[in-house]
Design an enzyme around this catalytic site. Structure first.
Site, PDB file in Angstrom:
ATOM      1  N   ASP A  93       0.338  -1.420  -0.046  1.00  0.00           N
ATOM      2  CA  ASP A  93       0.170  -0.015  -0.179  1.00  0.00           C
ATOM      3  C   ASP A  93       0.559   1.355   0.123  1.00  0.00           C
ATOM      4  O   ASP A  93       0.255   2.428   0.039  1.00  0.00           O
ATOM      5  CB  ASP A  93      -1.211  -0.434   1.098  1.00  0.00           C
ATOM      6  CG  ASP A  93      -0.063  -0.058   2.342  1.00  0.00           C
ATOM      7  OD1 ASP A  93       0.842  -0.021   2.566  1.00  0.00           O
ATOM      8  OD2 ASP A  93      -0.652  -0.103   3.474  1.00  0.00           O
ATOM      9  N   GLU A 115      -0.232  -8.984  -1.104  1.00  0.00           N
ATOM     10  CA  GLU A 115      -0.963  -8.798  -0.328  1.00  0.00           C
ATOM     11  C   GLU A 115      -1.717  -8.140  -0.643  1.00  0.00           C
ATOM     12  O   GLU A 115      -1.940  -6.130  -0.178  1.00  0.00           O
ATOM     13  CB  GLU A 115       0.524  -8.226   0.626  1.00  0.00           C
ATOM     14  CG  GLU A 115      -0.369  -7.331   2.496  1.00  0.00           C
ATOM     15  CD  GLU A 115       0.474  -6.548   2.981  1.00  0.00           C
ATOM     16  OE1 GLU A 115       1.516  -7.086   3.578  1.00  0.00           O
ATOM     17  OE2 GLU A 115       0.202  -5.772   3.307  1.00  0.00           O
ATOM     18  N   GLU A 129      -2.338   4.901   2.576  1.00  0.00           N
ATOM     19  CA  GLU A 129      -2.181   3.957   2.486  1.00  0.00           C
ATOM     20  C   GLU A 129      -3.937   2.859   1.885  1.00  0.00           C
ATOM     21  O   GLU A 129      -3.484   2.555   1.264  1.00  0.00           O
ATOM     22  CB  GLU A 129      -1.498   2.737   3.534  1.00  0.00           C
ATOM     23  CG  GLU A 129       0.045   3.341   3.533  1.00  0.00           C
ATOM     24  CD  GLU A 129       0.079   4.663   4.406  1.00  0.00           C
ATOM     25  OE1 GLU A 129      -1.117   5.606   5.296  1.00  0.00           O
ATOM     26  OE2 GLU A 129       1.167   4.669   5.099  1.00  0.00           O
ATOM     27  N   HIS A 202       5.494   5.386  13.041  1.00  0.00           N
ATOM     28  CA  HIS A 202       6.261   6.315  12.179  1.00  0.00           C
ATOM     29  C   HIS A 202       4.870   6.844  10.835  1.00  0.00           C
ATOM     30  O   HIS A 202       4.571   7.757  10.073  1.00  0.00           O
ATOM     31  CB  HIS A 202       6.702   5.665  10.441  1.00  0.00           C
ATOM     32  CG  HIS A 202       6.134   4.095  10.123  1.00  0.00           C
ATOM     33  ND1 HIS A 202       5.607   4.661   8.943  1.00  0.00           N
ATOM     34  CD2 HIS A 202       5.833   2.883  10.611  1.00  0.00           C
ATOM     35  CE1 HIS A 202       4.585   3.652   8.591  1.00  0.00           C
ATOM     36  NE2 HIS A 202       4.859   2.362   9.724  1.00  0.00           N
ATOM     37  N   ARG A 204       1.732   8.969   8.790  1.00  0.00           N
ATOM     38  CA  ARG A 204       1.675  10.217   8.014  1.00  0.00           C
ATOM     39  C   ARG A 204       0.816  10.741   9.098  1.00  0.00           C
ATOM     40  O   ARG A 204       0.365  11.966   9.378  1.00  0.00           O
ATOM     41  CB  ARG A 204       1.567  10.285   7.120  1.00  0.00           C
ATOM     42  CG  ARG A 204       2.679  10.383   5.997  1.00  0.00           C
ATOM     43  CD  ARG A 204       2.013  10.891   4.914  1.00  0.00           C
ATOM     44  NE  ARG A 204       3.338  11.022   3.554  1.00  0.00           N
ATOM     45  CZ  ARG A 204       4.378  10.810   3.358  1.00  0.00           C
ATOM     46  NH1 ARG A 204       4.723   9.681   3.685  1.00  0.00           N
ATOM     47  NH2 ARG A 204       5.343  11.720   2.595  1.00  0.00           N
ATOM     48  N   HIS A 235      12.205   5.609  13.178  1.00  0.00           N
ATOM     49  CA  HIS A 235      12.238   5.701  12.364  1.00  0.00           C
ATOM     50  C   HIS A 235      13.426   6.844  11.510  1.00  0.00           C
ATOM     51  O   HIS A 235      13.291   7.326  12.687  1.00  0.00           O
ATOM     52  CB  HIS A 235      10.897   6.265  11.276  1.00  0.00           C
ATOM     53  CG  HIS A 235      10.217   5.998  10.420  1.00  0.00           C
ATOM     54  ND1 HIS A 235      10.454   6.814   9.052  1.00  0.00           N
ATOM     55  CD2 HIS A 235       9.635   4.925   9.516  1.00  0.00           C
ATOM     56  CE1 HIS A 235      10.507   6.260   7.752  1.00  0.00           C
ATOM     57  NE2 HIS A 235       9.771   5.717   8.363  1.00  0.00           N
TER      58      HIS A 235
END
Ligand code: UD1
Ligand code: UDP
Length: 364
Positions: A93, A115, A129, A202, A204, A235
């Site tokens: 994604d 996936e 995503e 992490h 967004r 990250h």
């Protein structure tokens, strides 16, 4: 051609690269790394010994979704025209996957989605995503769904059943080889007298205020319980690093360290007491290891791990994370109930299944 560019895609595509390359009479394999991530991608490539045939070098500091989408789309065009692959495989994604699939579609090259079929049905979470994976599924010819639930999601969208295959998740393929009883690491030695909390974050949509709330809750809970220590392999996003240092510096039972190589990270997971994360892949790996995960998000596309009892969604509010994290540390029955190993994401042979399906499907 396999096209990928971030750490999690690489972790889940490298086992497939190796599987396809092990069948030289059946496949000619081309790897195109977009370089959406740099250090975190290179770490995985070197672990698996995969050397990309093409690298688009798109990463830049502070990159926006416009940067990634347009750079990948424009740069991969020439690679696709040069290589003319019979199929392009993308994963999951990310914006790399979306842009690479779109480019293949524009050039009439069939796309296989590894996936496929994960859904929250909420375009705001995870963002962007949920859009990316739905968009990839619009242009895909083959769907490699990790579970029966993801297969059903695709059928609910009227994707053709004959092109939807339940394979398990290729991420589990790697896990079979990484976790070792005799593994040692100085950071684990440091934490060996305590209950080890493993942290990653992490997403967004969590950058900014939600991430500050997450870190504050974790620190408050741990300050109240001296028998805990935390390791946080952070990250590389500077926005994540800033928030973490602002909230967590000066607390000596919590160590912020650089991203771990995947072999190390899997062994850290196996030794941890509780994992707090907003990551997707970690939600898939933790059930096999029987490690309780508090998922710091409002939605999950991995309901299988929730049903297995390993995952609990705790949102991103300081109060809810504080409450659920405290409860899990203080209530042994609750902890026990979340600690049973299960295998909802497959048996570790997903790559071999995908290879077999491609041989059948691509026969002329
Ligand atoms: C990306 C994916 C997300 C995936 C995540 C895995 C998108 C939109 N997001 O998010 O789906 O869950 O990867 O980690 O596709 N950086 C470095 N070195 C690295 C990697 C990142 O310095 O090796 C820094 C750069 O400043 C970069 C920033 O991190 O601009 C953000 O990277 P980016 O790929 O845009 O977003 P992620 O949050 O990593
Ligand atoms: N991981 C790793 N090193 C770390 C943290 C995570 O190798 O320091 C692995 C982890 O085992 C999982 C994947 O990275 O396989 C998850 O990546 P990430 O959380 O960046 O992305 P997501 O899965 O959320 O897309």
């Amino acid at each position: 051609m396999l096209a990928f560019g971030t750490r999690p895609e690489a972790i889940k595509m490298c086992p497939l690269v190796r599987e396809l390359k092990s069948r030289p009479y059946e496949f000619e394999v081309v790897v195109c790394a977009t370089g959406q991530h740099r250090e975190m991608l290179d770490q995985v490539l070197s672990t698996f010994g995969v050397v990309p045939d093409h690298d688009l070098h798109v990463m830049k500091a502070g990159q926006t979704l416009f940067d990634i989408t347009s750079d990948v789309l424009l740069k991969i065009k020439g690679v696709l025209e040069e290589e003319r692959p019979d199929a392009v495989l993308v994963h999951g994604d990310t914006t790399t996957s979306f842009a690479a699939a779109l480019a293949a579609f524009y050039l009439h090259i069939p796309v296989g989605h590894v996936e496929a079929g994960l859904r929250t049905r909420n375009l705001a979470s995870p963002w962007p995503e949920e859009f990316n994976r739905q968009a990839v599924d619009v242009v895909s010819r083959w769907y490699f769904a990790p579970t029966e639930t993801s297969r059903q999601n695709l059928l609910d969208e009227a994707k053709p059943a004959r092109r939807v295959f339940v394979t398990g998740n290729t991420g589990i393929d790697a896990l079979r080889h990484t976790v070792r009883e005799d593994y040692t690491h100085p950071e684990l030695d440091w934490a060996s007298d305590s209950r080890l909390i493993l942290i990653t974050a992490h997403r967004r949509e969590n950058l900014g205020v939600p991430m500050h709330r997450m870190f504050r809750a974790i620190r408050r809970v741990m300050e109240e319980r001296p028998d805990t220590k935390a390791i946080y392999p952070i990250h590389m996003n500077p926005q994540v690093r800033r928030a973490a240092h602002e909230e967590l510096d000066g607390f000596d039972r919590l160590r912020i360290i650089d991203p771990l190589e995947v072999v190390d990270f899997h062994n850290f997971m196996a030794r941890s007491y509780i994992i707090l994360t907003d990551s997707g892949g970690i939600q898939e790996e933790a059930p096999s290891l029987g490690k309780p995960v508090l998922v710091m998000r409002d939605t999950t596309e991995r309901p299988e791990g929730v049903a297995a009892g390993t995952l609990r969604l705790v949102g991103t509010e300081e109060g809810s994370i504080y409450r659920e994290f405290s409860r899990l540390l203080d209530d042994p029955a609750e902890y026990e109930a979340m600690s049973h190993a299960s295998n909802p994401y497959g048996d570790g042979r997903a790559s071999a299944r995908i290879a077999g399906i491609l041989i059948q499907e691509m026969r002329y």
